[in-house]
Motif scaffolding. Structure first.
Motif, PDB file in Angstrom:
ATOM      1  N   GLU A 197     -10.178  -3.672  12.794  1.00 17.33           N
ATOM      2  CA  GLU A 197      -9.300  -3.947  11.656  1.00 17.33           C
ATOM      3  C   GLU A 197      -8.736  -2.644  11.097  1.00 17.33           C
ATOM      4  O   GLU A 197      -9.159  -1.563  11.490  1.00 17.33           O
ATOM      5  CB  GLU A 197     -10.023  -4.733  10.578  1.00 17.33           C
ATOM      6  CG  GLU A 197     -11.138  -4.011   9.885  1.00 17.33           C
ATOM      7  CD  GLU A 197     -11.738  -4.853   8.765  1.00 17.33           C
ATOM      8  OE1 GLU A 197     -10.982  -5.500   8.025  1.00 17.33           O
ATOM      9  OE2 GLU A 197     -12.958  -4.849   8.630  1.00 17.33           O
ATOM     10  N   TYR A 198      -7.817  -2.795  10.216  1.00 20.47           N
ATOM     11  CA  TYR A 198      -7.281  -1.606   9.561  1.00 20.47           C
ATOM     12  C   TYR A 198      -7.297  -1.814   8.055  1.00 20.47           C
ATOM     13  O   TYR A 198      -7.454  -2.940   7.574  1.00 20.47           O
ATOM     14  CB  TYR A 198      -5.868  -1.268  10.054  1.00 20.47           C
ATOM     15  CG  TYR A 198      -4.778  -2.229   9.612  1.00 20.47           C
ATOM     16  CD1 TYR A 198      -4.198  -2.116   8.352  1.00 20.47           C
ATOM     17  CD2 TYR A 198      -4.317  -3.235  10.440  1.00 20.47           C
ATOM     18  CE1 TYR A 198      -3.195  -2.985   7.944  1.00 20.47           C
ATOM     19  CE2 TYR A 198      -3.320  -4.106  10.046  1.00 20.47           C
ATOM     20  CZ  TYR A 198      -2.756  -3.978   8.793  1.00 20.47           C
ATOM     21  OH  TYR A 198      -1.782  -4.838   8.379  1.00 20.47           O
ATOM     22  N   ALA A 199      -7.161  -0.705   7.353  1.00 26.05           N
ATOM     23  CA  ALA A 199      -7.140  -0.785   5.892  1.00 26.05           C
ATOM     24  C   ALA A 199      -6.081   0.174   5.371  1.00 26.05           C
ATOM     25  O   ALA A 199      -5.710   1.137   6.057  1.00 26.05           O
ATOM     26  CB  ALA A 199      -8.506  -0.410   5.341  1.00 26.05           C
ATOM     27  N   LEU A 200      -5.601  -0.120   4.207  1.00 24.51           N
ATOM     28  CA  LEU A 200      -4.609   0.750   3.575  1.00 24.51           C
ATOM     29  C   LEU A 200      -5.239   1.415   2.365  1.00 24.51           C
ATOM     30  O   LEU A 200      -6.054   0.811   1.666  1.00 24.51           O
ATOM     31  CB  LEU A 200      -3.391  -0.069   3.127  1.00 24.51           C
ATOM     32  CG  LEU A 200      -2.707  -0.927   4.196  1.00 24.51           C
ATOM     33  CD1 LEU A 200      -1.551  -1.702   3.588  1.00 24.51           C
ATOM     34  CD2 LEU A 200      -2.207  -0.071   5.349  1.00 24.51           C
ATOM     35  N   GLY A 201      -4.859   2.636   2.141  1.00 26.58           N
ATOM     36  CA  GLY A 201      -5.381   3.357   0.991  1.00 26.58           C
ATOM     37  C   GLY A 201      -4.366   4.390   0.551  1.00 26.58           C
ATOM     38  O   GLY A 201      -3.235   4.403   1.041  1.00 26.58           O
ATOM     39  N   GLN A 218      -2.070   5.927   2.958  1.00 27.58           N
ATOM     40  CA  GLN A 218      -2.901   6.201   4.131  1.00 27.58           C
ATOM     41  C   GLN A 218      -3.169   4.900   4.874  1.00 27.58           C
ATOM     42  O   GLN A 218      -3.325   3.844   4.253  1.00 27.58           O
ATOM     43  CB  GLN A 218      -4.237   6.837   3.702  1.00 27.58           C
ATOM     44  CG  GLN A 218      -4.064   8.220   3.086  1.00 27.58           C
ATOM     45  CD  GLN A 218      -5.382   8.967   2.952  1.00 27.58           C
ATOM     46  OE1 GLN A 218      -6.238   8.574   2.178  1.00 27.58           O
ATOM     47  NE2 GLN A 218      -5.539  10.029   3.728  1.00 27.58           N
ATOM     48  N   SER A 250      -6.824   8.129  11.018  1.00 30.27           N
ATOM     49  CA  SER A 250      -6.182   7.975   9.719  1.00 30.27           C
ATOM     50  C   SER A 250      -4.770   8.550   9.805  1.00 30.27           C
ATOM     51  O   SER A 250      -4.567   9.636  10.350  1.00 30.27           O
ATOM     52  CB  SER A 250      -7.023   8.728   8.677  1.00 30.27           C
ATOM     53  OG  SER A 250      -6.224   9.217   7.649  1.00 30.27           O
ATOM     54  N   CYS A 273     -13.789   4.729   9.935  1.00 29.08           N
ATOM     55  CA  CYS A 273     -12.429   5.132  10.246  1.00 29.08           C
ATOM     56  C   CYS A 273     -12.444   5.987  11.516  1.00 29.08           C
ATOM     57  O   CYS A 273     -13.167   6.972  11.597  1.00 29.08           O
ATOM     58  CB  CYS A 273     -11.858   5.933   9.082  1.00 29.08           C
ATOM     59  SG  CYS A 273     -10.227   6.573   9.417  1.00 29.08           S
ATOM     60  N   LEU A 305      -9.986   1.142  11.789  1.00 37.18           N
ATOM     61  CA  LEU A 305     -11.447   1.059  11.656  1.00 37.18           C
ATOM     62  C   LEU A 305     -12.111   0.556  12.931  1.00 37.18           C
ATOM     63  O   LEU A 305     -11.613  -0.367  13.581  1.00 37.18           O
ATOM     64  CB  LEU A 305     -11.811   0.131  10.489  1.00 37.18           C
ATOM     65  CG  LEU A 305     -11.166   0.473   9.140  1.00 37.18           C
ATOM     66  CD1 LEU A 305     -11.536  -0.578   8.101  1.00 37.18           C
ATOM     67  CD2 LEU A 305     -11.584   1.857   8.661  1.00 37.18           C
ATOM     68  N   TYR A 324      -5.769   3.404   7.695  1.00 34.96           N
ATOM     69  CA  TYR A 324      -7.032   3.690   8.380  1.00 34.96           C
ATOM     70  C   TYR A 324      -7.266   2.688   9.511  1.00 34.96           C
ATOM     71  O   TYR A 324      -7.256   1.481   9.270  1.00 34.96           O
ATOM     72  CB  TYR A 324      -8.212   3.577   7.417  1.00 34.96           C
ATOM     73  CG  TYR A 324      -8.086   4.377   6.140  1.00 34.96           C
ATOM     74  CD1 TYR A 324      -8.120   5.766   6.161  1.00 34.96           C
ATOM     75  CD2 TYR A 324      -7.955   3.733   4.917  1.00 34.96           C
ATOM     76  CE1 TYR A 324      -8.023   6.492   4.982  1.00 34.96           C
ATOM     77  CE2 TYR A 324      -7.859   4.454   3.732  1.00 34.96           C
ATOM     78  CZ  TYR A 324      -7.892   5.834   3.773  1.00 34.96           C
ATOM     79  OH  TYR A 324      -7.800   6.542   2.610  1.00 34.96           O
ATOM     80  N   GLY A 382       0.811  -1.222   0.000  1.00 34.88           N
ATOM     81  CA  GLY A 382       0.000   0.000   0.000  1.00 34.88           C
ATOM     82  C   GLY A 382       0.836   1.260   0.000  1.00 34.88           C
ATOM     83  O   GLY A 382       0.353   2.320   0.361  1.00 34.88           O
TER      84      GLY A 382
END
Lengths: 150, 97
Positions: free
Chosen positions: A40-44, A52, A67, A64, A56, A54, A15
């Motif tokens: 959980e987390y996320a990538l963007g 980025q 961030s 979110c 969550l 995130y 990411g």
């Protein structure tokens, strides 16, 4: 002869984050998980490709709550509403701030919770007090008569 | 641009909202930086967060987003509500077009 192993970008930078950065970010994420704030987390990335991360919230919201973005040489930490929490030059610095970030968010949640509770209590009091006051008023009229009969 | 891990269905609507906002921004020819500037943000990372479907447009700034994106605020808010809180939207606008 020196052999330089070339790695695919995807392997080297998930990411857009470097592995050492991701380790720091996952440690921050773990702090939120410990408090039960995140699941959980996320990538963007932004449209310019800045990575980025995130954090969550748990279900059902999954929104979110934090961030972290790398823009140029700085890391920007914002909450889910776009409020800037921190701006640091080094993720290590952020790791030191980790407990404060979680605490700050908790204090903010606590403040919101207290405000919501106060608002609810005021609303309940406004509705219930007249209902309670009415029988008391009736009783105050009847009581002398009852006393006279006794 | 997204590299997200699996998100639950609850995120899907927010993601659709993000896509819709991104389309509106493209339609008025603004970059994320320019939109952030019009909204008074120092950085554009929040615009990205919202467009990637991980954040919401805060109610307090919906009008400013609508104006910046060339939308009528009430219709804009109504459309966003359909993404962010479909059940509330259904209750409010059931049977209305």
């Amino acid at each position: 002869m020196t052999v330089i192993r070339l790695r695919r970008r995807g392997d080297a930078e998930p990411g857009g984050w470097r592995h050492e950065e991701l380790r720091e970010l996952e440690a921050i994420f773990a702090a939120f998980v410990r408090y039960g704030d995140a699941a959980e987390y996320a990538l963007g990335a932004t449209e310019r490709g800045e990575p980025q991360f995130y954090v969550l919230a748990p279900e059902p919201d999954c929104e979110c709550i934090l961030s972290i973005s790398r823009v140029g040489r700085v890391y920007l930490i914002e909450d889910g509403a776009g409020t800037m929490i921190e701006r640091v030059a080094d993720l290590k610095q952020l790791a030191d701030e980790r407990p404060h970030i979680v605490e700050r968010r908790h204090r903010s949640l606590l403040a919101k919770g207290v405000l919501a509770w106060c608002a609810a209590r005021t609303a309940i009091e406004e509705r219930i007090e007249p209902l309670l006051a009415e029988p008391l008023e009736v009783l105050s009229h009847i009581a002398p008569q009852l006393a006279a009969l006794a | 641009m997204q590299f997200a891990k699996a998100a639950p269905e609850a995120n899907e609507k927010r993601r659709q909202a993000g896509t819709w906002l991104k389309e509106l921004r493209a339609r008025v020819g603004l970059s994320q930086i320019e939109l952030a500037g019009r909204l008074g943000f120092k950085y554009y990372t929040f615009v990205s967060q919202v467009e990637n479907g991980f954040g919401r447009v805060p109610t307090a700034s919906m009008e400013a987003w609508a104006t910046a994106l060339g939308q009528e605020p009430a219709a804009f808010a109504r459309q966003l509500l359909s993404y962010y809180d479909p059940e509330f939207h259904r209750l409010l606008f059931k049977g209305k077009r």
